[in-house]
Scaffold this active site. Structure first.
Site, PDB file in Angstrom:
ATOM      1  N   GLY A   1     -14.943   2.223 -17.491  1.00  0.00           N
ATOM      2  CA  GLY A   1     -13.652   1.624 -17.175  1.00  0.00           C
ATOM      3  C   GLY A   1     -13.843   0.567 -16.032  1.00  0.00           C
ATOM      4  O   GLY A   1     -12.946   0.427 -15.178  1.00  0.00           O
TER       5      GLY A   1
ATOM      6  N   TYR B   1       0.724  -1.206  -0.064  1.00  0.00           N
ATOM      7  CA  TYR B   1      -0.210   0.007  -0.285  1.00  0.00           C
ATOM      8  C   TYR B   1       0.912   1.352   0.145  1.00  0.00           C
ATOM      9  O   TYR B   1       0.577   2.140  -0.556  1.00  0.00           O
ATOM     10  CB  TYR B   1      -0.911   0.005   1.079  1.00  0.00           C
ATOM     11  CG  TYR B   1      -2.237  -0.883   0.777  1.00  0.00           C
ATOM     12  CD1 TYR B   1      -3.183  -0.191  -0.068  1.00  0.00           C
ATOM     13  CD2 TYR B   1      -2.205  -2.155   0.853  1.00  0.00           C
ATOM     14  CE1 TYR B   1      -4.340  -0.898  -0.354  1.00  0.00           C
ATOM     15  CE2 TYR B   1      -3.426  -2.913   0.741  1.00  0.00           C
ATOM     16  CZ  TYR B   1      -4.388  -2.339  -0.125  1.00  0.00           C
ATOM     17  OH  TYR B   1      -5.466  -3.019  -0.660  1.00  0.00           O
TER      18      TYR B   1
ATOM     19  N   SER C   1     -14.700  -3.804 -15.011  1.00  0.00           N
ATOM     20  CA  SER C   1     -15.076  -4.986 -15.800  1.00  0.00           C
ATOM     21  C   SER C   1     -16.233  -5.601 -15.574  1.00  0.00           C
ATOM     22  O   SER C   1     -16.709  -6.586 -15.974  1.00  0.00           O
ATOM     23  CB  SER C   1     -13.938  -5.951 -15.174  1.00  0.00           C
ATOM     24  OG  SER C   1     -14.128  -6.120 -13.772  1.00  0.00           O
TER      25      SER C   1
ATOM     26  N   HIS D   1     -15.155   2.029  -2.357  1.00  0.00           N
ATOM     27  CA  HIS D   1     -13.970   0.915  -1.899  1.00  0.00           C
ATOM     28  C   HIS D   1     -13.233   1.709  -1.232  1.00  0.00           C
ATOM     29  O   HIS D   1     -11.878   1.228  -0.973  1.00  0.00           O
ATOM     30  CB  HIS D   1     -13.251   0.178  -3.129  1.00  0.00           C
ATOM     31  CG  HIS D   1     -14.096  -0.790  -3.811  1.00  0.00           C
ATOM     32  ND1 HIS D   1     -13.754  -1.447  -5.196  1.00  0.00           N
ATOM     33  CD2 HIS D   1     -15.404  -1.223  -3.309  1.00  0.00           C
ATOM     34  CE1 HIS D   1     -14.741  -1.973  -5.287  1.00  0.00           C
ATOM     35  NE2 HIS D   1     -15.524  -2.173  -4.338  1.00  0.00           N
TER      36      HIS D   1
ATOM     37  N   GLN E   1     -15.247   3.079  -7.874  1.00  0.00           N
ATOM     38  CA  GLN E   1     -14.473   1.930  -6.960  1.00  0.00           C
ATOM     39  C   GLN E   1     -13.016   2.127  -6.991  1.00  0.00           C
ATOM     40  O   GLN E   1     -12.256   1.358  -6.207  1.00  0.00           O
ATOM     41  CB  GLN E   1     -14.537   0.539  -8.062  1.00  0.00           C
ATOM     42  CG  GLN E   1     -15.871   0.250  -8.339  1.00  0.00           C
ATOM     43  CD  GLN E   1     -16.190  -0.714  -9.388  1.00  0.00           C
ATOM     44  OE1 GLN E   1     -16.052  -1.890  -9.114  1.00  0.00           O
ATOM     45  NE2 GLN E   1     -16.279  -0.258 -10.631  1.00  0.00           N
ATOM     46  N   ASN E   2     -12.698   3.485  -7.189  1.00  0.00           N
ATOM     47  CA  ASN E   2     -11.149   3.743  -7.484  1.00  0.00           C
ATOM     48  C   ASN E   2     -10.739   4.273  -6.054  1.00  0.00           C
ATOM     49  O   ASN E   2     -11.671   4.999  -5.375  1.00  0.00           O
ATOM     50  CB  ASN E   2     -10.927   4.762  -8.467  1.00  0.00           C
ATOM     51  CG  ASN E   2     -10.773   3.955  -9.805  1.00  0.00           C
ATOM     52  OD1 ASN E   2     -10.894   2.780 -10.022  1.00  0.00           O
ATOM     53  ND2 ASN E   2     -11.099   4.824 -10.799  1.00  0.00           N
TER      54      ASN E   2
ATOM     55  N   ASP F   1      -8.040   6.169  -5.584  1.00  0.00           N
ATOM     56  CA  ASP F   1      -6.774   7.002  -6.053  1.00  0.00           C
ATOM     57  C   ASP F   1      -7.371   8.573  -5.568  1.00  0.00           C
ATOM     58  O   ASP F   1      -6.226   9.378  -5.973  1.00  0.00           O
ATOM     59  CB  ASP F   1      -6.423   6.719  -7.394  1.00  0.00           C
ATOM     60  CG  ASP F   1      -7.570   6.824  -8.351  1.00  0.00           C
ATOM     61  OD1 ASP F   1      -8.349   7.667  -8.220  1.00  0.00           O
ATOM     62  OD2 ASP F   1      -7.255   6.178  -9.411  1.00  0.00           O
TER      63      ASP F   1
HETATM   64  P1  NAD Z   1     -11.960  -3.214 -12.807  1.00  0.00           P
HETATM   65  O1  NAD Z   1     -13.181  -3.952 -12.692  1.00  0.00           O
HETATM   66  O2  NAD Z   1     -11.655  -1.896 -12.294  1.00  0.00           O
HETATM   67  O3  NAD Z   1     -11.510  -3.448 -14.561  1.00  0.00           O
HETATM   68  C1  NAD Z   1     -10.868  -2.593 -15.310  1.00  0.00           C
HETATM   69  C2  NAD Z   1     -11.666  -2.182 -16.608  1.00  0.00           C
HETATM   70  O4  NAD Z   1     -11.212  -1.142 -17.272  1.00  0.00           O
HETATM   71  C3  NAD Z   1     -11.490  -3.467 -17.613  1.00  0.00           C
HETATM   72  O5  NAD Z   1     -12.594  -3.744 -18.076  1.00  0.00           O
HETATM   73  C4  NAD Z   1     -10.770  -2.851 -18.811  1.00  0.00           C
HETATM   74  O6  NAD Z   1     -11.370  -3.536 -19.951  1.00  0.00           O
HETATM   75  C5  NAD Z   1     -11.048  -1.352 -18.618  1.00  0.00           C
HETATM   76  N1  NAD Z   1     -10.095  -0.350 -19.118  1.00  0.00           N
HETATM   77  C6  NAD Z   1      -8.860  -0.462 -19.058  1.00  0.00           C
HETATM   78  N2  NAD Z   1      -8.363   0.677 -19.497  1.00  0.00           N
HETATM   79  C7  NAD Z   1      -9.403   1.647 -19.859  1.00  0.00           C
HETATM   80  C8  NAD Z   1      -9.218   2.766 -20.761  1.00  0.00           C
HETATM   81  N3  NAD Z   1      -8.478   3.594 -20.624  1.00  0.00           N
HETATM   82  N4  NAD Z   1     -10.592   3.215 -20.690  1.00  0.00           N
HETATM   83  C9  NAD Z   1     -11.733   2.479 -20.376  1.00  0.00           C
HETATM   84  N5  NAD Z   1     -11.767   1.269 -20.130  1.00  0.00           N
HETATM   85  C10 NAD Z   1     -10.520   0.844 -19.649  1.00  0.00           C
HETATM   86  O7  NAD Z   1     -11.070  -4.353 -12.358  1.00  0.00           O
HETATM   87  P2  NAD Z   1      -9.691  -4.314 -11.561  1.00  0.00           P
HETATM   88  O8  NAD Z   1      -8.526  -3.364 -12.411  1.00  0.00           O
HETATM   89  O9  NAD Z   1      -9.504  -5.625 -11.552  1.00  0.00           O
HETATM   90  O10 NAD Z   1      -9.921  -3.655 -10.234  1.00  0.00           O
HETATM   91  C11 NAD Z   1     -10.537  -4.192  -9.151  1.00  0.00           C
HETATM   92  C12 NAD Z   1     -10.817  -3.409  -7.879  1.00  0.00           C
HETATM   93  O11 NAD Z   1      -9.630  -2.927  -7.398  1.00  0.00           O
HETATM   94  C13 NAD Z   1     -11.241  -1.856  -8.238  1.00  0.00           C
HETATM   95  O12 NAD Z   1     -12.577  -2.132  -8.268  1.00  0.00           O
HETATM   96  C14 NAD Z   1     -10.755  -1.057  -7.286  1.00  0.00           C
HETATM   97  O13 NAD Z   1     -11.345  -1.181  -6.078  1.00  0.00           O
HETATM   98  C15 NAD Z   1      -9.274  -1.740  -6.872  1.00  0.00           C
HETATM   99  N6  NAD Z   1      -8.357  -0.900  -7.856  1.00  0.00           N
HETATM  100  C16 NAD Z   1      -8.398   0.623  -7.758  1.00  0.00           C
HETATM  101  C17 NAD Z   1      -7.346   1.293  -8.493  1.00  0.00           C
HETATM  102  C18 NAD Z   1      -7.422   2.783  -8.612  1.00  0.00           C
HETATM  103  O14 NAD Z   1      -7.609   3.392  -7.627  1.00  0.00           O
HETATM  104  N7  NAD Z   1      -7.040   3.347  -9.597  1.00  0.00           N
HETATM  105  C19 NAD Z   1      -6.326   0.424  -9.123  1.00  0.00           C
HETATM  106  C20 NAD Z   1      -6.378  -0.795  -9.256  1.00  0.00           C
HETATM  107  C21 NAD Z   1      -7.431  -1.612  -8.615  1.00  0.00           C
END
Ligand code: NAD
Length: 245
Positions: free
Chosen positions: A187, A69, A189, A121, A103-104, A106
């Site tokens: 963005g 983290y 899944s 989250h 769900q982010n 950041d």
């Molecule tokens: P997710 O459910 O967030 O999947 C990412 C999705 O984004 C995929 O369907 C992919 O096809 C799509 N994608 C990738 N680049 C893209 C773009 N430029 N534009 C549009 N769509 C795009 O799944 P995960 O990444 O496995 O994350 C699961 C959980 O982990 C998240 O819900 C979150 O809580 C956490 N997480 C957060 C961050 C963050 O805060 N930025 C990063 C990683 C994981």
């Protein structure tokens, strides 16, 4: 190739009473924040996030989980919102009402100017007591920081796999899902529950579902409009179309 924004999607937003936006890690990918799938590189290639982002993992090895983290906090501290984040902040002023659930963890939507962001989250930058669950300012940057009140371990203020969504955030999002007439999925899944259930609830209540993603997801077949592309390219174009009368 020029981006095709379906006129029906623009019209649905224009006529909307309440738009619910749900973002996933794809919305931050163009800022340089890796999605979990992309994060499996370099230092952390040998670890599965499922083995780091759980209460069990923390109990087993709090120092390892904290290292991960702290690495993610540092990574995110050095990045900026992308054009998609800014377009979403602008969208707020172009529709009647907008609820943004992310769900982010950041903080990039807030940095781009979005208001009242529902952090489903939690946040990478929050810290809580692992024992009492309360917010804490006691993180001293050490390998395993301790709570100043009870002496228990402190933990990152994110929601781990297998944990419940905070009550207020869950209620706000669930209420908006039933009330909204346009649901914009960006963005994500659509695999991580209960966030994935918000689109289903909105669709059942008659909302127009619009998906923006680089790849197909389980939600694609249920969506009224699927715009395939990067959120940092699609969202500014969508907002442009909406702004033009
Ligand atoms: P997710 O459910 O967030 O999947 C990412 C999705 O984004 C995929 O369907 C992919 O096809 C799509 N994608 C990738 N680049 C893209 C773009 N430029 N534009 C549009 N769509 C795009 O799944 P995960 O990444 O496995 O994350 C699961 C959980 O982990 C998240 O819900 C979150 O809580 C956490 N997480 C957060 C961050 C963050 O805060 N930025 C990063 C990683 C994981």
């Amino acid at each position: 190739m020029a981006l095709e924004i379906p006129a029906g999607a623009v019209e649905a937003l224009r006529q909307s009473r309440h738009v619910l936006v749900l973002t996933g890690s794809g919305a931050s990918a163009e800022s340089g924040v890796p999605t979990f799938r992309d994060a499996q590189s370099g230092l952390w290639a040998q670890y599965d996030p499922l083995e780091l982002a759980t209460p069990d993992a923390f109990v087993k090895d709090p120092a390892l989980v904290w290292r991960w983290y702290r690495w993610r906090r540092e990574l995110v501290s050095g990045v900026e919102p992308n054009a998609g984040h800014f377009a979403l902040a602008e969208l707020e002023g172009l529709v009647n009402r907008l609820t943004l659930v992310t769900q982010n963890v950041d903080g990039l939507h807030q940095k781009a100017g979005s208001s009242d962001v529902v952090e489903f989250h939690g946040s990478l930058f929050a810290t809580r007591c692992f024992v009492e669950g309360t917010a804490s300012d006691d993180d001293d940057g050490s390998a395993t920081p301790r709570c100043g009140i009870c002496g228990g371990h402190l933990r990152p203020g994110v929601v781990w796999f297998g944990e419940s969504i905070p009550e207020t955030e869950l209620q706000t999002a669930a209420t908006a899902a039933i009330d909204c007439d346009v649901f914009l999925s960006i963005g994500t899944s659509s695999l991580v529950w209960p966030a994935a259930g918000l689109a289903e609830a909105a669709a059942r209540s008659g909302a127009t579902v619009i998906e923006i993603n680089t790849d197909p997801t389980p939600l694609s077949a249920e969506s009224h409009f699927v715009i395939q592309g990067k959120s940092g390219e699609v969202l500014p174009e969508l907002v442009n179309c909406l702004a033009v009368q």
